[in-house]
Design a protein around this motif. Sequence first.
Motif, PDB file in Angstrom:
ATOM      1  N   ALA A  15       0.833  -1.202   0.000  1.00  0.00           N
ATOM      2  CA  ALA A  15       0.000   0.000   0.000  1.00  0.00           C
ATOM      3  C   ALA A  15       0.871   1.257   0.000  1.00  0.00           C
ATOM      4  O   ALA A  15       0.534   2.250  -0.662  1.00  0.00           O
ATOM      5  N   GLN A  16       1.983   1.227   0.727  1.00  0.00           N
ATOM      6  CA  GLN A  16       2.921   2.357   0.705  1.00  0.00           C
ATOM      7  C   GLN A  16       3.459   2.565  -0.706  1.00  0.00           C
ATOM      8  O   GLN A  16       3.519   3.693  -1.205  1.00  0.00           O
ATOM      9  N   LEU A  17       3.856   1.464  -1.334  1.00  0.00           N
ATOM     10  CA  LEU A  17       4.398   1.522  -2.688  1.00  0.00           C
ATOM     11  C   LEU A  17       3.345   2.044  -3.658  1.00  0.00           C
ATOM     12  O   LEU A  17       3.611   2.932  -4.468  1.00  0.00           O
ATOM     13  N   ARG A  18       2.151   1.503  -3.551  1.00  0.00           N
ATOM     14  CA  ARG A  18       1.052   1.932  -4.427  1.00  0.00           C
ATOM     15  C   ARG A  18       0.782   3.428  -4.261  1.00  0.00           C
ATOM     16  O   ARG A  18       0.631   4.158  -5.244  1.00  0.00           O
ATOM     17  N   ALA A  19       0.720   3.897  -3.023  1.00  0.00           N
ATOM     18  CA  ALA A  19       0.444   5.312  -2.763  1.00  0.00           C
ATOM     19  C   ALA A  19       1.545   6.214  -3.322  1.00  0.00           C
ATOM     20  O   ALA A  19       1.260   7.258  -3.923  1.00  0.00           O
ATOM     21  N   GLN A  20       2.796   5.798  -3.152  1.00  0.00           N
ATOM     22  CA  GLN A  20       3.908   6.616  -3.649  1.00  0.00           C
ATOM     23  C   GLN A  20       3.918   6.671  -5.173  1.00  0.00           C
ATOM     24  O   GLN A  20       4.143   7.734  -5.767  1.00  0.00           O
ATOM     25  N   LEU A  21       3.671   5.532  -5.818  1.00  0.00           N
ATOM     26  CA  LEU A  21       3.637   5.523  -7.284  1.00  0.00           C
ATOM     27  C   LEU A  21       2.456   6.341  -7.795  1.00  0.00           C
ATOM     28  O   LEU A  21       2.599   7.101  -8.764  1.00  0.00           O
ATOM     29  N   THR A  22       1.312   6.232  -7.141  1.00  0.00           N
ATOM     30  CA  THR A  22       0.145   7.023  -7.534  1.00  0.00           C
ATOM     31  C   THR A  22       0.462   8.512  -7.424  1.00  0.00           C
ATOM     32  O   THR A  22       0.142   9.289  -8.330  1.00  0.00           O
ATOM     33  N   ALA A  23       1.097   8.900  -6.338  1.00  0.00           N
ATOM     34  CA  ALA A  23       1.455  10.310  -6.140  1.00  0.00           C
ATOM     35  C   ALA A  23       2.443  10.781  -7.205  1.00  0.00           C
ATOM     36  O   ALA A  23       2.297  11.878  -7.751  1.00  0.00           O
ATOM     37  N   THR A  52       5.137  -8.506  -3.205  1.00  0.00           N
ATOM     38  CA  THR A  52       4.672  -7.212  -2.690  1.00  0.00           C
ATOM     39  C   THR A  52       4.647  -6.182  -3.804  1.00  0.00           C
ATOM     40  O   THR A  52       3.676  -5.450  -3.973  1.00  0.00           O
ATOM     41  N   VAL A  53       5.715  -6.134  -4.588  1.00  0.00           N
ATOM     42  CA  VAL A  53       5.779  -5.210  -5.728  1.00  0.00           C
ATOM     43  C   VAL A  53       4.743  -5.607  -6.772  1.00  0.00           C
ATOM     44  O   VAL A  53       4.027  -4.755  -7.310  1.00  0.00           O
ATOM     45  N   ALA A  54       4.634  -6.900  -7.031  1.00  0.00           N
ATOM     46  CA  ALA A  54       3.674  -7.379  -8.032  1.00  0.00           C
ATOM     47  C   ALA A  54       2.255  -6.973  -7.651  1.00  0.00           C
ATOM     48  O   ALA A  54       1.467  -6.567  -8.512  1.00  0.00           O
ATOM     49  N   ARG A  55       1.924  -7.060  -6.375  1.00  0.00           N
ATOM     50  CA  ARG A  55       0.579  -6.675  -5.937  1.00  0.00           C
ATOM     51  C   ARG A  55       0.344  -5.190  -6.178  1.00  0.00           C
ATOM     52  O   ARG A  55      -0.715  -4.785  -6.666  1.00  0.00           O
ATOM     53  N   ALA A  56       1.307  -4.366  -5.818  1.00  0.00           N
ATOM     54  CA  ALA A  56       1.161  -2.920  -6.039  1.00  0.00           C
ATOM     55  C   ALA A  56       0.989  -2.628  -7.527  1.00  0.00           C
ATOM     56  O   ALA A  56       0.107  -1.850  -7.917  1.00  0.00           O
ATOM     57  N   TYR A  57       1.807  -3.247  -8.364  1.00  0.00           N
ATOM     58  CA  TYR A  57       1.697  -3.049  -9.817  1.00  0.00           C
ATOM     59  C   TYR A  57       0.322  -3.510 -10.317  1.00  0.00           C
ATOM     60  O   TYR A  57      -0.309  -2.810 -11.110  1.00  0.00           O
ATOM     61  N   ALA A  97     -12.217   0.259  -1.736  1.00  0.00           N
ATOM     62  CA  ALA A  97     -12.085  -1.145  -1.335  1.00  0.00           C
ATOM     63  C   ALA A  97     -10.701  -1.411  -0.746  1.00  0.00           C
ATOM     64  O   ALA A  97     -10.566  -2.133   0.250  1.00  0.00           O
ATOM     65  N   SER A  98      -9.674  -0.815  -1.331  1.00  0.00           N
ATOM     66  CA  SER A  98      -8.317  -0.972  -0.798  1.00  0.00           C
ATOM     67  C   SER A  98      -8.205  -0.349   0.586  1.00  0.00           C
ATOM     68  O   SER A  98      -7.558  -0.906   1.482  1.00  0.00           O
ATOM     69  N   TYR A  99      -8.851   0.809   0.763  1.00  0.00           N
ATOM     70  CA  TYR A  99      -8.835   1.471   2.064  1.00  0.00           C
ATOM     71  C   TYR A  99      -9.513   0.594   3.118  1.00  0.00           C
ATOM     72  O   TYR A  99      -9.000   0.416   4.217  1.00  0.00           O
ATOM     73  N   VAL A 100     -10.647   0.030   2.759  1.00  0.00           N
ATOM     74  CA  VAL A 100     -11.363  -0.847   3.684  1.00  0.00           C
ATOM     75  C   VAL A 100     -10.488  -2.031   4.081  1.00  0.00           C
ATOM     76  O   VAL A 100     -10.410  -2.410   5.249  1.00  0.00           O
TER      77      VAL A 100
END
Length: 123
Positions: A15-23, A52-57, A97-100
């Motif tokens: 989730a950290q990775l996803r948030a940083q890439l989104t930003a 972990t990376v694969a999930r964020a991607y 859904a991810s937040y939940v």
Amino acid sequence: MTLRLDAGSPEPPFAQLRAQLTAQIGDGTLRPGDRLPTVRALADELGIAPNTVARAYRELEADGLLVGRGRAGTFVTDPAARGGADDDHAAAERAAASYVEAVRSLGLDPREALAVVRRALGV
């Protein structure tokens, strides 16, 4: 592209990775057509599991921010190709859904989770 994970954060690494890439996509640090590191390379760089990376991607692909092109790599999509209001609504649903999922994993009470969202929205 600079990414850092906080091992002490209650937010899971994906989730950290996803948030940083989104930003970084949102602020233009990562631009349409930019190629991201391979799953293995980024996992090695960050000292985390490749899954972990694969999930964020995968989640960013589902959000329409990235596109995987097999052996060619993973790329930032063009905002014009992301679609309109319907796609925005679907992306917001996925984000919720991810937040939940994150809230549940933290054991946060649903009322407090809603309060966090209200504070973030400024309402």
